[in-house]
Write an enzyme that holds these catalytic residues in place. Structure first.
Site, PDB file in Angstrom:
ATOM      1  N   LYS A  53      13.489  67.200 -37.013  1.00  0.00           N
ATOM      2  CA  LYS A  53      14.413  67.383 -38.131  1.00  0.00           C
ATOM      3  C   LYS A  53      15.416  66.236 -38.186  1.00  0.00           C
ATOM      4  CE  LYS A  53      13.856  72.358 -38.183  1.00  0.00           C
ATOM      5  NZ  LYS A  53      14.232  73.633 -37.552  1.00  0.00           N
ATOM      6  N   GLN A  97      19.119  76.611 -34.904  1.00  0.00           N
ATOM      7  CA  GLN A  97      17.707  76.781 -34.571  1.00  0.00           C
ATOM      8  C   GLN A  97      17.463  78.172 -33.991  1.00  0.00           C
ATOM      9  OE1 GLN A  97      15.390  74.532 -35.275  1.00  0.00           O
ATOM     10  NE2 GLN A  97      13.658  75.272 -34.122  1.00  0.00           N
ATOM     11  N   ASP A 120      19.229  76.777 -44.547  1.00  0.00           N
ATOM     12  CA  ASP A 120      18.075  77.614 -44.193  1.00  0.00           C
ATOM     13  C   ASP A 120      17.922  78.774 -45.185  1.00  0.00           C
ATOM     14  OD1 ASP A 120      16.500  76.896 -41.966  1.00  0.00           O
ATOM     15  OD2 ASP A 120      18.050  77.537 -40.551  1.00  0.00           O
TER      16      ASP A 120
END
Ligand SMILES: Nc1nc(=O)c2c([nH]1)NC[C@@H]1CN(c3ccc(C(=O)N[C@@H](CCC(=O)O)C(=O)O)cc3)C=[N+]21
Length: 283
Positions: A53, A97, A120
């Site tokens: 990422k 995460q 997200d």
């Protein structure tokens, strides 16, 4: 006839070219898209994803910050960091995460992220907005899947769509997006009776179960579009999807491979959401 292979790396590259143009336009206005990624613990798979990422951000000339904590860090430390990032003008997107270690309350952590930086799309406010058909941030994996549908010209209006898996991060938002696109949606899961009865009717089949080669050729309708969200690591170290690719590609009309399918698109849509957040903040 074998299926068309939907190439996630190629599609990712195509979309990222457009991000570059948009990022440059923003830079001219003095804003550089910024993403902060928080990683707790040393899970090697998570470490690889986070590294990918951050690398993707660098390639797109986004600003990025990686914050790594040991697995036993106190939840309060992470919450304070999130508060700091919420107030940081250089940061437009924050990603924690998942999964977090057991002593964490994941929901509490996700709700601590400012909804306008929740790239997200996991914050309850953003989940609600998506449900109401007014998405602010679409979760990256289902968002990436919709790009395959666009690219391949898949007609979703009136289509029978079956999603296997009901997680908050893939199955549920995926089903919602398919519904909003006009498909008739069935969500199957571990308690579903006669799974194949459902999957065999699917014009569009999305597998997000987390079990290697779970979907076999006999479960697929000839010509169906099959999207494989699974990323399973086999004992030999190889990656493998939830779909038995070699068998299913002989039946399906189109199929995503693993690796090189949904995975690269997930990261691409994370960039898309971060860029979008930066554009909104510059308005
Ligand atoms: N808050 C949060 N957001 C996430 O988006 C998130 C997360 N937590 N936790 C873990 C999962 C997993 N995930 C992947 C992203 C890209 C690939 C990817 O690019 N895969 C490559 C292969 C990479 C390899 O070789 O290992 C491919 O499929 O071609 C895989 C997995 C994002 N996740």
């Amino acid at each position: 006839m074998t299926a068309t292979i939907l190439d996630g790396n190629a599609l990712a590259q195509k979309l990222r070219a457009d991000f570059k143009t948009r990022a440059e336009a923003l830079a001219a206005k003095g804003t550089r898209p910024g993403l902060a990624v928080i990683l707790v613990g040393e899970d090697p798979a998570s470490a690889v994803y986070v590294r990918n990422k951050v690398a993707a951000c660098e390639k797109a000339s986004f600003h990025s910050e990686k914050i790594v904590y040991p697995a036993d860090v106190a939840q309060d430390v992470v919450l304070r960091k999130i508060a700091e990032l919420n107030a940081d003008a250089k940061i437009h997107g924050i990603l924690v995460q998942l999964p977090l270690p057991k002593h964490f309350d994941s929901d509490l952590v996700l709700e601590a992220i400012a909804p306008e930086k929740d790239v997200d799309g996991f914050h309850a406010e953003n989940v609600g907005a998506l449900m109401q058909g007014q998405p602010r941030f679409i979760p990256c994996t289902p968002y990436g899947v919709t790009k395959f549908f666009e690219e391949a010209g898949v007609k979703l209006k009136g289509a029978e769509a079956v999603v296997i898996g009901r997680s908050n991060i893939v199955g549920k938002p995926m089903a919602m997006l398919l519904l909003q696109a006009g498909a008739t949606v069935t969500i199957c899961h571990s308690q579903t009776k006669d799974l194949a009865f459902h999957t065999k009717r699917a014009d569009v089949l999305v597998a997000a179960v987390g079990r290697p080669k779970f979907v076999t050729a006999d479960m697929v309708k000839p010509g169906a579009v099959v999207i494989d969200v699974g990323i399973n690591r086999l004992p030999d170290g190889k990656l493998c999807g939830d779909v038995d690719f070699d068998g299913v590609k002989e039946v399906a009309g189109a199929i995503t491979p693993v690796p090189g399918g949904v995975g690269p698109m997930t990261i691409t849509m994370l960039l898309a959401n971060t860029l979008e957040a930066a554009e909104r903040s510059a308005k």
